[in-house]
Motif scaffolding. Sequence first.
Motif: not given
Length: 458
Positions: A214-226
């Motif tokens: 979860v922690n890793m995916s949330e960071k990856a998700f935010k970067i990729t969303l931008v």
Amino acid sequence: MDVEILSRIQFAFTIAFHYIYPPLSIGIGLLMVVFESIYLRTRKKEYEVLARFWTKIFAITFGIGVVTGIVMEFEFGTNWATYSRYVGDIFGSALAAEGIFAFALESSALGVLLFGWNRVKPWVHLLATWAVFLGSMFSAVWIVVANSWQQTPAGYHIVGEGMRARAEIVDFWAMVFNPSSVDRLSHVWLGAFLAGAFLILSVHAYYIIKGRFVNMSEKAFKITLVVAAVASLAQLFTGHSSAESVAVNQPAKLAAMEGHFKEAAPADLYLFGWVDKEKQEVTGLRIPAGLTFMLHQDFETSVTGLNAFPEEDRPSQVNAIFQFYHLMVAIGMFLIALSIFGLWQWSRGKLFDKKWLMWTFVFTAILPQLANQFGWFAAEMGRQPWVVYGLLRTSEALSKSVQANQVLFSLILFFIVYTILFLLFIYLMNKAIKKGPTSDIDYNEGSLNDEISNVISK
């Protein structure tokens, strides 16, 4: 079916299947560079794990993409011999440039990317990641240049006559920067960024829903969303620029895309609809004179319609072109809305609180792929009846000795082989995603190399 229809179906099938993979490679490559760069800057281990994980996915995609792309080069000679002779000087130079400037860079750095973890210095590995990503971008450059030249020929002259006629380059850079190449290249690149970004969003949204990484995916998700938001908004502008280019250089194609028949009249902009070619009518939701306004910033200037061209020089499948074009636009607008809504929820601190939103991102991975395919379909069908616009008709580009039963037989074989390859791709992707960006122990040098070697050998 006759040889022409079967040959067109065969080439459309093979190129559509192949085009699943290069956009993913380019899009995933961009995010690999981002994740690894953040790791080198912050030294936070999760970004290294993300970079390694998506490198594994990249390897699967790249391998299948290379295999499926080889077939098309042979089809030029087997099914389209007249075309190959006619454009050989043009197309051959672009493919040679791809090999020299793109594939050589990409393939020479690929080994370091896949097997260089813990064997070379981190900055050297990042350099290899950049090289592979840029190689995939350069590869797209030369393929798009070659295709764009067919749409808007430039920098050439014709030598010979009749069946011996062929196009030769007289100005290489005029050929490269033909009237549509820059617009189309930027549109293709952004479509590739969206394909990779929304796959990554899909996978990490799934992990967040299931409570894994979860922690890793949330960071990856935010970067990729931008990345997804920027690319989707930029795609809107490149799409508009491409439409303006088509209006100038291929007015019959634009008329088919918008179902505009009147020879010279202000043109409506349809949000959706259905084209009746026989009655020359479109039924649907429209903005009166909307297309005229988008092209000329007024509501009165005439737009060239299909009736301005002889019937034999118009695209025949007007409704199909209309539908593919509008589906591409609709998907693009949805991706913009979804990305902006995601950013808004992030700003409110509620991005990961809405389970329905995460499920939406899970299932949107397919949408950029569909938009890319629909866009190519509209572009290629809209060019008809020309294989080289205004110069060589598709019916004249065929090999003279190929028979319909031969094309049909090879098409069936291609369908079987490509289905097997697609199932293998899904299996390997599913296996890698199920395992996920696992712990440091799982990502020791030996285990990662063994897994990638197994993927490549399969």
